[in-house]
Design an enzyme around this catalytic site. Structure first.
Site, PDB file in Angstrom:
ATOM      1  N   GLY A 169       0.825  -1.198   0.000  1.00  0.00           N
ATOM      2  CA  GLY A 169       0.000   0.000   0.000  1.00  0.00           C
ATOM      3  C   GLY A 169       0.860   1.250   0.000  1.00  0.00           C
ATOM      4  O   GLY A 169       1.798   1.399  -0.786  1.00  0.00           O
ATOM      5  N   GLY A 170       0.535   2.169   0.919  1.00  0.00           N
ATOM      6  CA  GLY A 170       1.220   3.456   0.968  1.00  0.00           C
ATOM      7  C   GLY A 170       2.717   3.337   1.172  1.00  0.00           C
ATOM      8  O   GLY A 170       3.470   4.245   0.801  1.00  0.00           O
ATOM      9  N   GLY A 404      23.435   4.465 -33.191  1.00  0.00           N
ATOM     10  CA  GLY A 404      22.990   5.414 -32.173  1.00  0.00           C
ATOM     11  C   GLY A 404      23.556   5.082 -30.809  1.00  0.00           C
ATOM     12  O   GLY A 404      23.785   5.966 -29.975  1.00  0.00           O
TER      13      GLY A 404
HETATM   14  C1  HXC Z   1      -3.057  -1.488  11.590  1.00  0.00           C
HETATM   15  C2  HXC Z   1      -2.065  -3.502  11.224  1.00  0.00           C
HETATM   16  C3  HXC Z   1      -1.941  -3.225   9.851  1.00  0.00           C
HETATM   17  C4  HXC Z   1      -2.455  -1.987   9.395  1.00  0.00           C
HETATM   18  C5  HXC Z   1      -1.095  -5.153  10.204  1.00  0.00           C
HETATM   19  N1  HXC Z   1      -1.516  -4.705  11.395  1.00  0.00           N
HETATM   20  N2  HXC Z   1      -1.355  -4.255   9.235  1.00  0.00           N
HETATM   21  N3  HXC Z   1      -2.603  -2.636  12.077  1.00  0.00           N
HETATM   22  N4  HXC Z   1      -2.999  -1.144  10.305  1.00  0.00           N
HETATM   23  N5  HXC Z   1      -2.346  -1.657   8.108  1.00  0.00           N
HETATM   24  C6  HXC Z   1      -1.414  -5.387  12.679  1.00  0.00           C
HETATM   25  C7  HXC Z   1      -2.319  -6.589  12.771  1.00  0.00           C
HETATM   26  O1  HXC Z   1      -3.589  -6.196  13.246  1.00  0.00           O
HETATM   27  C8  HXC Z   1      -1.580  -7.446  13.800  1.00  0.00           C
HETATM   28  O2  HXC Z   1      -1.834  -6.953  15.087  1.00  0.00           O
HETATM   29  C9  HXC Z   1      -0.135  -7.179  13.487  1.00  0.00           C
HETATM   30  O3  HXC Z   1      -0.127  -5.929  12.781  1.00  0.00           O
HETATM   31  C10 HXC Z   1       0.520  -8.227  12.614  1.00  0.00           C
HETATM   32  O4  HXC Z   1      -0.321  -8.451  11.490  1.00  0.00           O
HETATM   33  P1  HXC Z   1      -0.693  -9.907  10.974  1.00  0.00           P
HETATM   34  O5  HXC Z   1      -1.762  -9.745   9.964  1.00  0.00           O
HETATM   35  O6  HXC Z   1      -0.942 -10.827  12.122  1.00  0.00           O
HETATM   36  O7  HXC Z   1       0.692 -10.337  10.300  1.00  0.00           O
HETATM   37  P2  HXC Z   1       0.927 -11.270   9.051  1.00  0.00           P
HETATM   38  O8  HXC Z   1       0.038 -12.484   9.117  1.00  0.00           O
HETATM   39  O9  HXC Z   1       2.387 -11.475   8.992  1.00  0.00           O
HETATM   40  O10 HXC Z   1       0.435 -10.438   7.770  1.00  0.00           O
HETATM   41  C11 HXC Z   1       1.128  -9.242   7.406  1.00  0.00           C
HETATM   42  C12 HXC Z   1       0.252  -8.459   6.400  1.00  0.00           C
HETATM   43  C13 HXC Z   1      -1.158  -8.237   6.977  1.00  0.00           C
HETATM   44  C14 HXC Z   1       0.179  -9.236   5.077  1.00  0.00           C
HETATM   45  C15 HXC Z   1       0.985  -7.140   6.129  1.00  0.00           C
HETATM   46  O11 HXC Z   1      -1.032  -7.719   8.287  1.00  0.00           O
HETATM   47  C16 HXC Z   1      -1.972  -7.300   6.177  1.00  0.00           C
HETATM   48  O12 HXC Z   1      -2.539  -7.682   5.128  1.00  0.00           O
HETATM   49  N6  HXC Z   1      -2.146  -6.089   6.681  1.00  0.00           N
HETATM   50  C17 HXC Z   1      -2.971  -5.065   6.039  1.00  0.00           C
HETATM   51  C18 HXC Z   1      -2.323  -4.565   4.750  1.00  0.00           C
HETATM   52  C19 HXC Z   1      -3.118  -3.426   4.164  1.00  0.00           C
HETATM   53  O13 HXC Z   1      -4.163  -3.660   3.508  1.00  0.00           O
HETATM   54  N7  HXC Z   1      -2.705  -2.215   4.514  1.00  0.00           N
HETATM   55  C20 HXC Z   1      -3.403  -1.001   4.072  1.00  0.00           C
HETATM   56  C21 HXC Z   1      -2.921  -0.722   2.673  1.00  0.00           C
HETATM   57  S1  HXC Z   1      -3.707   0.659   2.032  1.00  0.00           S
HETATM   58  P3  HXC Z   1      -1.764  -7.856  16.381  1.00  0.00           P
HETATM   59  O14 HXC Z   1      -2.196  -6.946  17.464  1.00  0.00           O
HETATM   60  O15 HXC Z   1      -2.692  -9.015  16.131  1.00  0.00           O
HETATM   61  O16 HXC Z   1      -0.340  -8.287  16.523  1.00  0.00           O
HETATM   62  C22 HXC Z   1      -2.593   1.822   2.120  1.00  0.00           C
HETATM   63  C23 HXC Z   1      -3.050   3.085   1.469  1.00  0.00           C
HETATM   64  C24 HXC Z   1      -2.081   4.185   1.650  1.00  0.00           C
HETATM   65  O17 HXC Z   1      -1.532   1.696   2.628  1.00  0.00           O
HETATM   66  C25 HXC Z   1      -1.899   4.925   0.379  1.00  0.00           C
HETATM   67  C26 HXC Z   1      -1.072   6.164   0.580  1.00  0.00           C
HETATM   68  C27 HXC Z   1      -0.629   6.724  -0.698  1.00  0.00           C
END
Ligand code: HXC
Length: 510
Positions: A169-170, A404
């Site tokens: 993502g970001g 070139g």
């Molecule tokens: C808040 C988050 C988080 C997030 C993970 N965590 N991503 N908390 N915001 N984006 C937290 C989880 O709740 C979890 O908390 C801990 O981090 C570990 O995550 P897991 O999922 O258990 O780890 P894992 O199985 O290794 O998976 C990693 C992952 C997954 C693939 C990155 O966490 C994931 O899909 N996260 C979301 C990714 C996403 O969609 N992000 C937003 C993108 S949009 P606990 O408390 O259980 O330990 C974006 C837009 C911005 O970024 C654009 C700007 C230009």
């Protein structure tokens, strides 16, 4: 007094534990180091000065007010690498998955601004799940603040990103705005949208690795500049890379003592070029035999292998080396090679790093795949980059310099300062076979005549002397003396002064 000191130490200890022992253990189980362990390995022992370890997020949504962890998912500060100042931020996956809150972005921006002010590189270590979902638009605002600093810092200080876990993502766009991105094989991946979204939108089934692993970005997309086996190797190599780079555009490239004399000649180079002009040889051999102690840090070795880019030193001073590689696609310039080398040349020019170019190029890659992909624009990037570069430019043509591509590869005509050729060089519009087939098409059925024409073309055009007679080549040098001649040329260029006409900025073909 003692209890106050103990209270501080207790607070520090809490911050150092990040998301807690269980999450740290999970991190280790995945073969990854923690954010702090990474910083400790990257920097000189004991040099790290942490900033903002008590910063917490300010969110009150989704029960977040009950869940604050000092440091808020990123470790920031500065330290030294072999005694030279660098700024770092290292995402802590054990704290909310390293996700970006507004408070976290403020920590990172603070480090970015200090690095520009004090003229030192920034190294960002990524292991992160993207935007802090609970913070919504505040997180997006935080990203944009970081991007803004990345852009303003571009060309002012070197910026390096190391991807050591998820980076989604970001979080992908800050690395993309930096000078170099590196990844760790198998444990890291980078993509704008993950496998689940891909499945929903395009119905493609992909894994994290096949979508954005090192095997994709270091080989196919060229998004990253190198991939390493594990965290330790990646961080050790970052130390090595930083040693080649100046702290900012206000400095010259760093100088390092060397025992490698420039008088060292290498007789084996006199036989490097095979008798058959179509037989490849390894250009890396020439690079390693030219630079100090054979120490060469290659950028993007697994992508666009037909061109080699990397850093070495001559007489202790950093140089950027660009070289066609006859071992891959005969060293042709295609889209990937042009993009890769253009960016490298521009980096060197930003940071006062002289460019040494070794040329053996049969031309630009023909074909619909290349033309449909925009070879014209991508090739123009490399031409543009060389032409606008005002750093010292030394060029050695070892064999082919056709068409070139001859012009593009740091020729005299694009302000090459010192241009040499080996006696084996062939500087011409094209190779003898192609040329004869065009200009003597009527004789194509007559093998004897064609052989005669080919011989005459080779004698008259496929050599360095025509270009040397016109002053396009400054000298024809003995291959064994390449190190000495290049080093001496660079010596003369130490005082080079050159600037381009005033402009707000240029408009390089993108
Ligand atoms: C808040 C988050 C988080 C997030 C993970 N965590 N991503 N908390 N915001 N984006 C937290 C989880 O709740 C979890 O908390 C801990 O981090 C570990 O995550 P897991 O999922 O258990 O780890 P894992 O199985 O290794 O998976 C990693 C992952 C997954 C693939 C990155 O966490 C994931 O899909 N996260 C979301 C990714 C996403 O969609 N992000 C937003 C993108 S949009 P606990 O408390 O259980 O330990 C974006 C837009 C911005 O970024 C654009 C700007 C230009």
């Amino acid at each position: 007094m003692q209890d106050v000191i103990e209270a501080l130490e207790a607070r520090r200890e809490k911050a150092r534990m990040g998301g807690g022992a269980a999450r740290i253990a999970k991190q280790h189980e995945k073969g990854k180091l923690t954010a702090r362990e990474r910083v400790a390995l990257l920097l000189d022992e004991g040099s790290f000065e942490e900033t903002d370890m008590f910063v917490e997020h300010r969110s009150h949504d989704f029960g977040m007010e009950e869940n604050r962890i000092p440091g808020d998912g990123v470790v920031t500060g500065h330290g030294t690498i072999n005694g030279r100042l660098v700024y770092v931020f290292s995402k802590d996956f054990t704290v909310f998955g390293g996700s970006l809150s507004k408070a976290q972005s403020e920590k990172i921006v603070k480090v970015q601004k200090m690095a520009v002010q004090n003229g030192a590189p920034v190294i960002g270590i990524f292991d992160v799940g993207g935007a802090r979902i609970q913070e919504g638009v505040d997180s997006l605002a935080g990203y944009a603040d970081i991007f803004m600093e990345n852009v303003l810092s571009s060309g002012v200080i070197p910026q390096i990103s190391v991807i050591m876990g998820p980076c989604a993502g970001g979080d992908v766009y800050s690395p993309a705005l930096t000078d170099f991105i590196f990844m760790v094989k198998d444990t890291s991946y980078m993509y704008v949208t993950g496998p689940d979204v891909v499945k929903t939108v395009t119905n493609e089934e992909v894994t994290h690795e096949t979508l954005g692993g090192a095997s994709v970005h270091a080989v196919k997309s060229g998004v990253v500049d190198g991939a390493f086996e594990n965290d330790i190797e990646a961080l050790t190599q970052m130390r090595r890379l930083v040693d080649f780079l100046p702290g900012s555009n206000r400095e010259d490239a760093p100088q390092r003592p060397t025992f490698d004399t420039i008088e060292r000649s290498d007789a084996s180079l006199d036989t490097l070029i095979p008798d058959n002009p179509n037989t490849p040889y390894d250009m890396k051999e020439l690079i390693e035999k030219t630079v100090d102690e054979g120490d060469f840090f290659e950028i993007s070795p697994a992508f666009g292998g037909n061109i080699i880019c990397g850093f070495g030193r001559m007489e202790g001073s950093t140089v950027g080396v660009v070289a066609n590689q006859p071992m891959t696609l005969a060293g042709v310039l295609d889209i990937d090679a042009s993009r890769k080398a253009a960016r490298f040349v521009r980096f060197c020019d930003c940071f006062n790093i002289p460019i040494v170019t070794f040329v053996d190029v049969p031309g630009f890659m023909p074909g619909t795949k290349q033309e449909y992909g925009g070879l014209i624009k991508h090739g123009a990037k490399l031409l543009f980059a060389y032409a606008e570069a005002t750093v010292p430019k030394v060029t050695v043509i070892t064999r082919k310099a056709y068409g070139g591509a001859y012009d593009v590869m740091s020729s005299k005509h694009l302000r090459g300062d010192v241009n040499y050729a080996w006696p084996t060089a062939e500087i011409a519009v094209m190779g003898a076979k192609g040329a004869v087939e065009i200009i003597f098409r009527k004789d194509l059925g007559d093998a004897e005549k064609i052989a005669e024409h080919t011989k005459s073309y080779e004698d008259n055009f496929a050599n360095p002397y025509v270009a040397a007679k016109k002053g396009y080549i400054d000298d024809i040098i003995m291959p064994h003396s390449t190190r000495r001649r290049v080093a001496k040329a660079l010596r003369t260029l130490r005082g080079k002064e050159m600037s381009n006409p005033w402009k707000k900025h240029d408009n390089i073909p993108l």
